[in-house]
Design a protein around this motif. Structure first.
Motif, PDB file in Angstrom:
ATOM      1  N   GLY A 299       0.819  -1.204   0.000  1.00 21.72           N
ATOM      2  CA  GLY A 299       0.000   0.000   0.000  1.00 21.72           C
ATOM      3  C   GLY A 299       0.851   1.251   0.000  1.00 21.72           C
ATOM      4  O   GLY A 299       1.909   1.300   0.635  1.00 21.72           O
ATOM      5  N   GLU A 300       0.387   2.259  -0.720  1.00 17.67           N
ATOM      6  CA  GLU A 300       1.132   3.512  -0.834  1.00 17.67           C
ATOM      7  C   GLU A 300       0.674   4.496   0.231  1.00 17.67           C
ATOM      8  O   GLU A 300      -0.487   4.885   0.284  1.00 17.67           O
ATOM      9  CB  GLU A 300       0.932   4.110  -2.227  1.00 17.67           C
ATOM     10  CG  GLU A 300       1.526   3.266  -3.343  1.00 17.67           C
ATOM     11  CD  GLU A 300       1.484   3.988  -4.679  1.00 17.67           C
ATOM     12  OE1 GLU A 300       1.221   5.210  -4.683  1.00 17.67           O
ATOM     13  OE2 GLU A 300       1.697   3.332  -5.703  1.00 17.67           O
ATOM     14  N   LYS A 301       1.598   4.880   1.098  1.00 12.06           N
ATOM     15  CA  LYS A 301       1.371   5.900   2.113  1.00 12.06           C
ATOM     16  C   LYS A 301       2.629   6.752   2.207  1.00 12.06           C
ATOM     17  O   LYS A 301       3.750   6.241   2.091  1.00 12.06           O
ATOM     18  CB  LYS A 301       1.072   5.269   3.475  1.00 12.06           C
ATOM     19  CG  LYS A 301      -0.220   4.452   3.541  1.00 12.06           C
ATOM     20  CD  LYS A 301      -1.445   5.351   3.497  1.00 12.06           C
ATOM     21  CE  LYS A 301      -2.723   4.540   3.663  1.00 12.06           C
ATOM     22  NZ  LYS A 301      -3.930   5.382   3.595  1.00 12.06           N
ATOM     23  N   GLU A 302       2.453   8.028   2.448  1.00 12.46           N
ATOM     24  CA  GLU A 302       3.594   8.936   2.486  1.00 12.46           C
ATOM     25  C   GLU A 302       4.583   8.530   3.569  1.00 12.46           C
ATOM     26  O   GLU A 302       5.802   8.539   3.352  1.00 12.46           O
ATOM     27  CB  GLU A 302       3.112  10.366   2.707  1.00 12.46           C
ATOM     28  CG  GLU A 302       4.206  11.409   2.557  1.00 12.46           C
ATOM     29  CD  GLU A 302       3.669  12.827   2.659  1.00 12.46           C
ATOM     30  OE1 GLU A 302       4.196  13.706   1.941  1.00 12.46           O
ATOM     31  OE2 GLU A 302       2.726  13.052   3.449  1.00 12.46           O
ATOM     32  N   TYR A 303       4.083   8.138   4.750  1.00 10.54           N
ATOM     33  CA  TYR A 303       4.997   7.800   5.835  1.00 10.54           C
ATOM     34  C   TYR A 303       5.820   6.564   5.499  1.00 10.54           C
ATOM     35  O   TYR A 303       6.962   6.421   5.948  1.00 10.54           O
ATOM     36  CB  TYR A 303       4.224   7.609   7.145  1.00 10.54           C
ATOM     37  CG  TYR A 303       3.479   6.300   7.278  1.00 10.54           C
ATOM     38  CD1 TYR A 303       4.101   5.167   7.790  1.00 10.54           C
ATOM     39  CD2 TYR A 303       2.145   6.195   6.907  1.00 10.54           C
ATOM     40  CE1 TYR A 303       3.422   3.962   7.921  1.00 10.54           C
ATOM     41  CE2 TYR A 303       1.458   5.006   7.034  1.00 10.54           C
ATOM     42  CZ  TYR A 303       2.097   3.894   7.534  1.00 10.54           C
ATOM     43  OH  TYR A 303       1.425   2.706   7.655  1.00 10.54           O
TER      44      TYR A 303
END
Length: 385
Positions: A299-303
């Motif tokens: 999954g793509e998340k900034e953190y």
């Protein structure tokens, strides 16, 4: 249990909670001998936990020369449709086997009584399933090693770009609310309930499916919290300000791998970046406890981009029996839905409007719920299984 023969490899089918101590030991040995299978989601303890709350769960055991060499946990419905055990919750899936073991997917499906096997976080090294993979995705990880000094020194060395701002926010939290402290392995079940309440409210705010509205998932997390084994331990980590929990995470760890799973925080403290503080504190503490890899999941998340040291690859798809009508129908139903979801997630120009729409739906849903049940809706604990 029944025994079937498929060439040089015999396959026996077991319920997860009926595995003998010798079979569990052989499964653990396979995890030790192949680093890609060291993840706690691939441990027999996870399969057993899911099996307690999902009816049709099984483990196919592959034998060579009478010795157990491979373990394939799965779920199966009455139509012979199979899925990776814990699909939708598990962040890694595989047929766990000792090095050098090979198998034929068609023989495996026949032995398991499956017309189709669906997966969405398959270990990339599962070559026999390769032709059934419809897409591969990044799963960010952190390579960990313990620091000689305190947390602040570790943070400045590992993440110099984040250290100054993060430490400043921690100090401000301590001044404004209460002395900040972090507990890596909290054993208070009341805090676990708080985490589930926060996460349930977050799901509703953002328009996502509320996993903790499903009693079997609440019961599974409760059970896994109590597991304290070498290859699977349920770890609850908490950031406190004084005696008040600010952020919490629950996830499993094996001997060497810690899986990030459920993280949530009190929205009142969102300006202190409690989620980021939680992940940084967990990484440092996990390294001190012998963990060498922290898996943040697909999954793509900034953190995740801020924290990752590299990426693994996981696959999704459907292994099917040729010309089987149930398999064909299942793929026709499921594949377009997955394709649409993946298209949206892969393109920021589509993902951001979709995310805004989900949050709007979540706000409307929360408002309607508040009108129906009163102002304490978000403070109500999720159902206990």
């Amino acid at each position: 249990m029944r025994s079937l023969h498929g060439g040089p490899t015999d396959i026996t089918i077991h319920r997860p909670d009926e595995l003998s101590d010798s079979l569990r030991h052989a499964w653990h040995r396979a995890m030790d001998e192949s680093p890609e299978y060291a993840n706690p989601f691939l441990a027999p303890e996870f399969a057993t936990g899911v099996g307690r709350h999902r009816g049709d769960t099984y483990v196919a055991v592959l034998h060579e020369g009478g010795e157990p060499v491979g373990f394939f946990p799965y779920e199966r419905n009455s139509f012979g449709v199979g899925r990776a055990i814990g699909l939708g919750l598990s962040d890694l899936q595989a047929l766990v086997h000792r090095p050098g073991v090979t198998w034929d997917p068609q023989e495996l499906l026949r032995a398991c009584g499956l017309s189709v096997f669906e997966f969405d976080h398959l270990v990339a090294e599962q070559k026999p399933f390769g032709r059934y993979v419809t897409g591969t995705f990044a799963s960010p990880v952190l390579d960990l090693k313990p620091a000689d000094g305190e947390y602040a020194e570790w943070l400045r060395g590992a993440y110099p770009g984040l250290a100054k701002t993060t430490l400043k926010k921690e100090r401000r939290l301590g001044r404004n609310v209460g002395e900040m402290r972090f507990v890596f392995d909290e054993r208070d079940p009341a805090v676990l309930r708080t985490l589930m309440r926060w996460k349930s409210a977050q799901y509703r705010r953002t328009g996502r499916m509320d996993r903790f509205a499903r009693p079997w998932i609440v019961a599974l997390v409760d059970d896994l919290f109590e597991v304290r084994e070498e290859y699977f331990t349920g770890v609850l980590s908490v950031v406190y300000a004084g005696d008040r929990p600010v952020a919490a995470h629950f996830g499993p760890r094996s001997r060497t791998v810690f899986a990030a799973w459920f993280t949530a925080y009190d929205p009142e403290f969102r300006y202190y970046s409690p989620g980021l503080i939680m992940h940084l504190r967990m990484a440092e503490a996990a390294a001190r406890h012998g963990v060498t890899l922290m898996d943040m999941g697909r999954g793509e998340k900034e953190y995740k981009d801020w924290l990752k040291t590299r990426e693994l690859r996981v696959g999704e798809g459907f292994a099917t029996r040729p010309r089987h009508p149930v398999a064909a129908a299942h793929r026709l139903w499921r594949r377009p839905v997955r394709g649409l979801r993946n298209t949206v997630l892969a393109h920021p120009t589509l993902r951001e409007p979709a995310d805004r729409l989900l949050k709007t739906v979540g706000t409307l849903r929360s408002s309607a719920r508040a009108d129906a049940v009163g102002p304490t809706a978000d403070s109500t604990a999720p159902p206990v299984r």
